[in-house]
Design a protein around this motif. Sequence first.
Motif, PDB file in Angstrom:
ATOM      1  N   ASN A  45       0.827  -1.209   0.000  1.00 58.72           N
ATOM      2  CA  ASN A  45       0.000   0.000   0.000  1.00 58.72           C
ATOM      3  C   ASN A  45       0.863   1.263   0.000  1.00 58.72           C
ATOM      4  O   ASN A  45       0.529   2.247  -0.661  1.00 58.72           O
ATOM      5  CB  ASN A  45      -0.957   0.010   1.190  1.00 58.72           C
ATOM      6  CG  ASN A  45      -2.121  -0.914   0.975  1.00 58.72           C
ATOM      7  OD1 ASN A  45      -2.536  -1.168  -0.150  1.00 58.72           O
ATOM      8  ND2 ASN A  45      -2.656  -1.453   2.053  1.00 58.72           N
ATOM      9  N   LYS A  48       2.177   1.674  -3.524  1.00 61.60           N
ATOM     10  CA  LYS A  48       1.100   2.145  -4.402  1.00 61.60           C
ATOM     11  C   LYS A  48       0.900   3.656  -4.241  1.00 61.60           C
ATOM     12  O   LYS A  48       0.792   4.389  -5.233  1.00 61.60           O
ATOM     13  CB  LYS A  48      -0.193   1.391  -4.075  1.00 61.60           C
ATOM     14  CG  LYS A  48      -1.341   1.709  -4.989  1.00 61.60           C
ATOM     15  CD  LYS A  48      -2.522   0.799  -4.737  1.00 61.60           C
ATOM     16  CE  LYS A  48      -3.188   1.139  -3.440  1.00 61.60           C
ATOM     17  NZ  LYS A  48      -4.490   0.482  -3.251  1.00 61.60           N
ATOM     18  N   THR A  49       0.895   4.125  -3.019  1.00 58.96           N
ATOM     19  CA  THR A  49       0.747   5.558  -2.762  1.00 58.96           C
ATOM     20  C   THR A  49       1.956   6.332  -3.265  1.00 58.96           C
ATOM     21  O   THR A  49       1.822   7.410  -3.862  1.00 58.96           O
ATOM     22  CB  THR A  49       0.548   5.807  -1.251  1.00 58.96           C
ATOM     23  OG1 THR A  49      -0.612   5.101  -0.821  1.00 58.96           O
ATOM     24  CG2 THR A  49       0.391   7.283  -0.950  1.00 58.96           C
ATOM     25  N   TRP A  50       3.131   5.787  -3.035  1.00 59.91           N
ATOM     26  CA  TRP A  50       4.371   6.432  -3.480  1.00 59.91           C
ATOM     27  C   TRP A  50       4.361   6.623  -4.991  1.00 59.91           C
ATOM     28  O   TRP A  50       4.636   7.710  -5.502  1.00 59.91           O
ATOM     29  CB  TRP A  50       5.554   5.591  -3.035  1.00 59.91           C
ATOM     30  CG  TRP A  50       6.911   6.162  -3.295  1.00 59.91           C
ATOM     31  CD1 TRP A  50       7.222   7.466  -3.563  1.00 59.91           C
ATOM     32  CD2 TRP A  50       8.140   5.448  -3.287  1.00 59.91           C
ATOM     33  NE1 TRP A  50       8.591   7.603  -3.721  1.00 59.91           N
ATOM     34  CE2 TRP A  50       9.190   6.373  -3.559  1.00 59.91           C
ATOM     35  CE3 TRP A  50       8.486   4.119  -3.078  1.00 59.91           C
ATOM     36  CZ2 TRP A  50      10.515   6.012  -3.623  1.00 59.91           C
ATOM     37  CZ3 TRP A  50       9.815   3.768  -3.130  1.00 59.91           C
ATOM     38  CH2 TRP A  50      10.815   4.688  -3.402  1.00 59.91           C
ATOM     39  N   VAL A  51       4.002   5.583  -5.725  1.00 55.28           N
ATOM     40  CA  VAL A  51       3.997   5.659  -7.185  1.00 55.28           C
ATOM     41  C   VAL A  51       2.915   6.613  -7.690  1.00 55.28           C
ATOM     42  O   VAL A  51       3.147   7.385  -8.620  1.00 55.28           O
ATOM     43  CB  VAL A  51       3.821   4.254  -7.804  1.00 55.28           C
ATOM     44  CG1 VAL A  51       3.550   4.334  -9.290  1.00 55.28           C
ATOM     45  CG2 VAL A  51       5.051   3.397  -7.519  1.00 55.28           C
ATOM     46  N   SER A  52       1.756   6.588  -7.064  1.00 57.80           N
ATOM     47  CA  SER A  52       0.664   7.425  -7.567  1.00 57.80           C
ATOM     48  C   SER A  52       0.797   8.899  -7.175  1.00 57.80           C
ATOM     49  O   SER A  52       0.413   9.778  -7.936  1.00 57.80           O
ATOM     50  CB  SER A  52      -0.688   6.882  -7.100  1.00 57.80           C
ATOM     51  OG  SER A  52      -0.822   7.001  -5.701  1.00 57.80           O
ATOM     52  N   LYS A  53       1.366   9.196  -6.015  1.00 52.99           N
ATOM     53  CA  LYS A  53       1.434  10.580  -5.560  1.00 52.99           C
ATOM     54  C   LYS A  53       2.816  11.223  -5.722  1.00 52.99           C
ATOM     55  O   LYS A  53       2.932  12.445  -5.711  1.00 52.99           O
ATOM     56  CB  LYS A  53       1.006  10.661  -4.100  1.00 52.99           C
ATOM     57  CG  LYS A  53      -0.412  10.161  -3.877  1.00 52.99           C
ATOM     58  CD  LYS A  53      -1.094  10.928  -2.815  1.00 52.99           C
ATOM     59  CE  LYS A  53      -2.456  10.361  -2.539  1.00 52.99           C
ATOM     60  NZ  LYS A  53      -3.501  10.988  -3.267  1.00 52.99           N
ATOM     61  N   PHE A  55       5.218  10.201  -8.244  1.00 50.84           N
ATOM     62  CA  PHE A  55       5.719   9.546  -9.451  1.00 50.84           C
ATOM     63  C   PHE A  55       6.995  10.182  -9.978  1.00 50.84           C
ATOM     64  O   PHE A  55       7.791   9.544 -10.643  1.00 50.84           O
ATOM     65  CB  PHE A  55       4.654   9.559 -10.548  1.00 50.84           C
ATOM     66  CG  PHE A  55       4.157  10.933 -10.869  1.00 50.84           C
ATOM     67  CD1 PHE A  55       4.790  11.706 -11.815  1.00 50.84           C
ATOM     68  CD2 PHE A  55       3.053  11.447 -10.208  1.00 50.84           C
ATOM     69  CE1 PHE A  55       4.338  12.989 -12.110  1.00 50.84           C
ATOM     70  CE2 PHE A  55       2.595  12.721 -10.493  1.00 50.84           C
ATOM     71  CZ  PHE A  55       3.238  13.497 -11.446  1.00 50.84           C
TER      72      PHE A  55
END
Length: 75
Positions: A45, A48-53, A55
């Motif tokens: 999780n 996922k947050t790191w990549v989406s916010k 990038f």
Amino acid sequence: FTSPAELLSLLQARFRQEIPSNLRGDQLTQFKDKTLRNIRLRVFNFCKTWVSKHFYDFSTDPELKANFLVWLNSE
């Protein structure tokens, strides 16, 4: 603070949490089913947050991106 590369390294180490050698039977099953699963879910999780916010960490550092993808494809 830490660098993105160091953060990735720490996340990989946490994801690969070793199972304590002194666990047997029900304790081992419980560790795998609860503790290890929760650790991996939290790491996933976070990633996922790191990549989406954030990038841009990956778009500005091709080596970080390559290491991240190698890790994702190996686990």
